[in-house]
Design a protein around this motif. Structure first.
Motif, PDB file in Angstrom:
ATOM      1  N   SER A 108       3.825   7.110   6.418  1.00 17.69           N
ATOM      2  CA  SER A 108       2.680   7.761   7.061  1.00 17.69           C
ATOM      3  C   SER A 108       1.331   7.361   6.464  1.00 17.69           C
ATOM      4  O   SER A 108       0.321   7.373   7.188  1.00 17.69           O
ATOM      5  N   PRO A 109       1.224   6.988   5.169  1.00 16.92           N
ATOM      6  CA  PRO A 109      -0.081   6.547   4.651  1.00 16.92           C
ATOM      7  C   PRO A 109      -0.638   5.299   5.341  1.00 16.92           C
ATOM      8  O   PRO A 109      -1.809   4.960   5.136  1.00 16.92           O
ATOM      9  N   LEU A 110       0.157   4.619   6.168  1.00 12.70           N
ATOM     10  CA  LEU A 110      -0.358   3.473   6.918  1.00 12.70           C
ATOM     11  C   LEU A 110      -1.443   3.889   7.910  1.00 12.70           C
ATOM     12  O   LEU A 110      -2.129   3.030   8.459  1.00 12.70           O
ATOM     13  N   SER A 164       0.817  -1.219   0.000  1.00  9.47           N
ATOM     14  CA  SER A 164       0.000   0.000   0.000  1.00  9.47           C
ATOM     15  C   SER A 164       0.849   1.267   0.000  1.00  9.47           C
ATOM     16  O   SER A 164       0.339   2.348  -0.300  1.00  9.47           O
ATOM     17  N   LEU A 165       2.138   1.129   0.313  1.00 13.85           N
ATOM     18  CA  LEU A 165       3.029   2.291   0.388  1.00 13.85           C
ATOM     19  C   LEU A 165       3.851   2.515  -0.871  1.00 13.85           C
ATOM     20  O   LEU A 165       4.357   3.619  -1.094  1.00 13.85           O
ATOM     21  N   ASP A 203       8.178   7.262   2.864  1.00  9.28           N
ATOM     22  CA  ASP A 203       7.494   7.679   4.086  1.00  9.28           C
ATOM     23  C   ASP A 203       6.312   6.738   4.354  1.00  9.28           C
ATOM     24  O   ASP A 203       5.411   6.615   3.517  1.00  9.28           O
ATOM     25  N   ALA A 245      -4.142   4.993   7.093  1.00  6.07           N
ATOM     26  CA  ALA A 245      -5.404   4.605   6.464  1.00  6.07           C
ATOM     27  C   ALA A 245      -5.492   3.106   6.196  1.00  6.07           C
ATOM     28  O   ALA A 245      -6.477   2.644   5.619  1.00  6.07           O
ATOM     29  N   ASN A 293      -3.191   4.847  13.909  1.00  2.00           N
ATOM     30  CA  ASN A 293      -4.113   3.859  13.364  1.00  2.00           C
ATOM     31  C   ASN A 293      -4.555   2.963  14.530  1.00  2.00           C
ATOM     32  O   ASN A 293      -3.696   2.436  15.250  1.00  2.00           O
ATOM     33  N   PHE A 325       2.333   8.217  12.496  1.00  2.85           N
ATOM     34  CA  PHE A 325       0.971   8.039  11.993  1.00  2.85           C
ATOM     35  C   PHE A 325       0.153   7.389  13.098  1.00  2.85           C
ATOM     36  O   PHE A 325       0.696   6.750  14.006  1.00  2.85           O
TER      37      PHE A 325
END
Length: 384
Positions: A265-267, A107-108, A263, A269, A238, A236
């Motif tokens: 940081s999108p984890l 996903s990253l 990075d 979501a 979650n 992040f």
């Protein structure tokens, strides 16, 4: 070269086909069932330049005694792949957390790529399902070729080790169990194979030569993850970070991203995967799905705790067992008994051969009838 491939049912047939395609003369032997390929008696009297066997084959098998030593299927796959490789190429192995780590990392990654896992092989960024196969070493070959074709990255989940062809190898857990007729340690074999990775080795706190410990980069405070390493730093949040079954995979994905200069940081979501602590509502019934190939006592106890938290302490029905011994690392009757005692559910549905429900689906159907309101935890060891 004349090559002997042992074990046709765990990817050996596909490996033999790839070797023939590369111009080699190949015999393949079905060492477990004796139903396909060259009979053992014939292979014993022939001569070979090279032998390959899965790491789980008994080292005292007559063909290994006669023609060994053998290289593993993982190592043979590396030879087959050669220099035609996608980049970055991340290989992931371990007793638990492989699939979640793989999905989180995929996903990253930017641009086109291929995610190869036990849930299926997908083309990114569309997340289009291409096929569903096993995660034996040989299944890596078509995934690599597809990643090469699309000109993108590859994240690949593999059983009992890695090929060593990747840029990075990730070992997801230190859990051990006997393999090869009880004569080898699974974790020792995995550590040996991940040590052959080209660039870096990531682990959840295991000291490996040249390895990077995820906990040296990533820390958690409740649902917040902090990361700093390889020139990448940030945080992040979650809620999955509060679950043991997700904390380690998220840490490994975040640390691997840092190693790659990405990075993580999108984890923030990233959502729970089906069969891995995914919760859903059916009217007054909460279903917490934790039925997957890595299901064990620890993950089941955690799933029950999470289900009780989400349902406000409602009566809980546990659906537990093993679907027809479909997974290498089994869920023994003793471990199932201990798990039920630890969870202390209001009701239990047992799944597997000789039980009231032969399959996960049948177990869930029984649980729905028994539990019109409350919570159901699915804790069946199975391929999904």
């Amino acid at each position: 070269m004349r090559i002997l491939v042992l074990d046709t049912i765990h990817g050996g047939a596909e490996l033999a086909a790839a070797l023939r395609g590369a111009g080699h003369e190949v015999d393949e032997v079905d060492v477990y069932r004796g139903r396909a390929g060259t009979p053992i008696e014939e292979a014993l009297v022939r001569t070979y330049d090279l032998v390959t066997a899965p790491v789980h084959l008994d080292p005292d098998h007559p063909l290994l005694a006669e023609h060994g030593p053998a290289i593993s299927h993982h190592e043979m796959v590396q030879r087959v792949l050669g220099e035609r490789l996608p980049h970055p190429f991340i290989e992931i192995t371990g007793a638990r957390g492989k699939t979640t780590t793989a999905h989180a990392l995929a996903s990253l990654l930017p641009g086109p790529g291929i995610l190869h896992t036990s849930t299926g092989t997908y083309r990114y960024p569309e997340r289009e399902l291409l096929w569903k196969k096993s995660i034996t070493p040989a299944s890596l070959i078509p995934a690599v070729r597809e990643a090469e074709r699309v000109g993108g990255w590859l994240v690949a989940e593999e059983s009992l080790g890695v090929s060593g062809a990747g840029d990075v190898a990730v070992l997801t857990s230190p859990d051990d169990y006997p393999v090869a007729a009880g004569k080898k340690s699974a974790i020792a074999e995995k550590c040996r194979l991940v040590g052959r990775a080209a660039k870096a080795v990531l682990s959840p706190g295991i000291e490996l030569p040249g390895g990077v410990r995820a906990d040296s980069i990533v820390t958690f405070e409740g649902g917040r993850c902090r990361y700093a390493g390889f020139g990448v730093a940030g945080t992040f949040k979650n809620p999955l970070c509060t679950l043991a079954g997700y904390r380690t995979p998220l840490a490994l994905a975040a640390a691997t991203a840092c190693v790659l200069g990405i990075d993580p940081s999108p984890l923030a979501a990233f959502a729970a995967l089906p069969g891995r602590m995914a919760a859903r509502r059916e009217g007054d019934l909460l279903i917490l799905d934790n039925a997957n190939s890595g299901t064990n006592m620890a993950t089941t106890v955690e799933a029950a705790r999470y289900a009780r938290e989400l349902s406000g302490g409602c009566p809980l029905t546990l659906v537990i067992g093993e679907e027809a011994h479909a997974v290498c690392e089994g869920f023994s009757a003793e471990n199932i008994r201990r798990t039920v005692a630890a969870v202390n559910p209001a009701a239990t549905v047992y799944v597997g051969e000789g039980h009231e429900a032969p399959t996960l689906e049948a177990g869930l159907a029984l649980a729905r009838k028994m539990t019109p309101a409350g919570a159901v935890v699915l804790a069946v060891k199975t391929w999904r």
